[in-house]
Enzyme design. Structure first.
Site, short mmCIF file in Angstrom:
data_model
loop_
_atom_site.label_atom_id
_atom_site.label_comp_id
_atom_site.label_asym_id
_atom_site.label_seq_id
_atom_site.Cartn_x
_atom_site.Cartn_y
_atom_site.Cartn_z
N LYS A 146 -4.51 3.10 -6.82
CA LYS A 146 -5.00 2.78 -5.47
C LYS A 146 -6.51 2.98 -5.48
O LYS A 146 -6.99 4.02 -5.94
CB LYS A 146 -4.37 3.74 -4.44
CG LYS A 146 -2.87 3.56 -4.28
CD LYS A 146 -2.56 2.43 -3.32
CE LYS A 146 -1.07 2.37 -3.03
NZ LYS A 146 -0.74 1.24 -2.16
N LYS A 242 8.86 -6.87 -0.25
CA LYS A 242 9.39 -5.56 0.15
C LYS A 242 10.51 -5.81 1.15
O LYS A 242 10.37 -6.68 2.03
CB LYS A 242 8.30 -4.70 0.79
CG LYS A 242 7.20 -4.31 -0.19
CD LYS A 242 6.10 -3.50 0.49
CE LYS A 242 5.01 -3.17 -0.51
NZ LYS A 242 3.76 -2.74 0.12
C1 LIG Z 1 3.37 5.42 -1.59
C2 LIG Z 1 4.13 4.26 -2.11
C3 LIG Z 1 5.49 4.73 -2.52
C4 LIG Z 1 3.48 3.74 -3.28
C5 LIG Z 1 3.87 2.30 -3.53
N1 LIG Z 1 3.83 2.07 -4.93
C6 LIG Z 1 2.92 1.44 -2.77
O1 LIG Z 1 1.81 1.32 -3.18
N2 LIG Z 1 3.39 0.86 -1.65
C7 LIG Z 1 2.73 0.00 -0.74
C8 LIG Z 1 2.46 0.59 0.60
C9 LIG Z 1 1.55 1.74 0.53
O2 LIG Z 1 2.05 2.68 1.27
C10 LIG Z 1 1.54 2.99 2.47
C11 LIG Z 1 0.38 2.46 3.00
C12 LIG Z 1 -0.05 2.91 4.24
O3 LIG Z 1 -1.17 2.41 4.75
C13 LIG Z 1 0.66 3.85 4.97
C14 LIG Z 1 1.82 4.33 4.40
C15 LIG Z 1 2.24 3.91 3.19
C16 LIG Z 1 3.46 4.56 2.86
O4 LIG Z 1 4.16 4.37 1.85
N3 LIG Z 1 3.74 5.40 3.85
C17 LIG Z 1 2.74 5.37 4.89
C18 LIG Z 1 3.29 5.04 6.21
C19 LIG Z 1 1.64 -0.88 -1.25
O5 LIG Z 1 0.54 -1.00 -0.70
O6 LIG Z 1 1.88 -1.58 -2.20
MG LIG Z 2 0.14 -2.90 -1.89
#
Ligand SMILES: CC(C)C[C@H](N)C(=O)N[C@@H](CCOc1cc(O)cc2c1C(=O)N[C@@H]2C)C(=O)O
Ligand SMILES: [Mg+2]
EC number: 5.1.1.-
Length: 323
Positions: A146, A242
């Protein structure tokens, strides 16, 4: 049919920062559907950047309690609710209920052959020396970094120095302008980055259609359902599916087929959530180019019968968990 909903809170192992916000815990909405002695479960956190939360997901489902308890099918839920977290929880609970009622696995019902899946593991935004430590300590072989536009070069370099062996992808979570992205790519071209996810804000990524990025780009916040395929395919090489966005596994499976027809590569992604959210995502991830289903690895604890993660390789879910 009997409906039960529950809000649950899960502490994170460490503070999770995106380029925009930070979190110490997450909330999930769990749905249980019971019929003739069989029980099916589904979970959702909601699409946060569309204003959904686990609480709003639960509220949306509770408002439909009478309709749901009168009897709901997977076909019925597709027209009852729009794509989003509430439909996802119900659709996944209906799949699980069907498996339990018929005493069949999700593999038998979908006709998909299960294989273990390699997931990305997320290195969250932090000081570069902490990202170096986190990457060095991670047993996974595919890391997702990230980044923020302001710190991306140092963040990526730190992870690459810690893990010369790892496959690396980068997630900008909408923090960049096109000029910032081009400047970053010029500096990281030799660092072996496989892909960059959602560098520009959704709604401000039209410039990508004229930019032949030397590092493949993947849409996340710009991509939700079938309606986005044509536009996204002109701007990105991959898109992140997703189940919260598609409104469940049923539509995710349909969407993956349509993306492949359009030449758009598939990533299966997730939010931070328990193994109950990852189990249906694991089904959709069969055959995907990338899986990013590390949600439970960020939690201090997971559900009973949790998914088995070993060095980033995820095994097929136990039937007691889901499916
Ligand atoms: C933390 C995730 C499990 C990691 C995953 N690999 C990932 O990167 N997922 C997404 C969404 C990122 O997660 C977010 C973003 C955000 O602004 C707020 C939140 C989350 C989350 O998982 N919980 C909080 C609500 C991605 O960007 O690809
Ligand atoms: Mg993403």
């Amino acid at each position: 049919m009997k409906l039960t909903t529950a809000l649950e809170t899960w502490e994170l192992k460490r503070t999770f920062r995106t380029s925009r916000r930070s979190f110490d815990h997450v909330e999930t909405a769990m749905v249980t559907l019971e019929k003739d002695g069989a029980k099916g479960r589904g979970e959702s956190v909601g699409v946060n950047y569309h204003g959904e939360t686990a609480r709003s997901v639960q509220g949306q489902i509770e408002q439909l309690r009478d309709t749901i308890e009168t009897g709901l099918s997977r076909e019925g839920v597709q027209s009852l609710l729009p794509a989003g977290g509430a439909r996802n929880a119900l659709d996944c609970a209906l799949w699980d209920l069907e498996c339990k009622s018929k005493a069949q696995t999700i593999w038998a019902l979908t006709g998909i052959e299960p294989s273990p899946v390699t997931t990305a593991y997320t290195i969250v935004i932090d000081e570069p020396h902490r990202m170096y430590e986190a990457a060095g300590a991670a047993p996974e072989t595919l890391l997702k970094i990230k980044v923020s536009a302001a710190g991306a070069f140092d963040q990526i370099t730190a992870v690459r120095e810690a893990r010369p062996d790892a496959r690396l992808i980068v997630d900008g979570n909408q923090d960049f302008t096109l000029e910032q992205l081009q400047a970053l790519i010029a500096r990281i071209e030799t660092l072996g980055i496989e892909m960059i996810e959602q560098p520009l804000p959704a709604g401000a990524d039209a410039g990508l259609s004229d930019y032949a990025s030397p590092i493949p780009l993947c849409a996340d916040e710009s991509f939700h359902t079938q309606a986005d395929i044509a536009e996204v395919a002109g701007r990105y090489r991959y898109a992140s599916v997703k189940l919260e966005k598609t409104g469940g596994l049923t539509n995710a499976l349909a969407l993956v087929g349509q993306m492949q027809d359009a030449g758009l590569g598939v990533m299966i992604g997730c939010w931070a959530a328990t193994s109950l959210s990852m189990a249906p995502a694991f089904v959709a991830a069969q055959g995907a180019a990338y899986a990013d289903i590390d949600g439970p690895l960020l939690l201090k604890s997971d559900r009973a019968d949790a998914m088995d993660y070993r060095k980033g390789v995820v095994a097929s879910p136990h039937r007691r968990l889901w499916g």
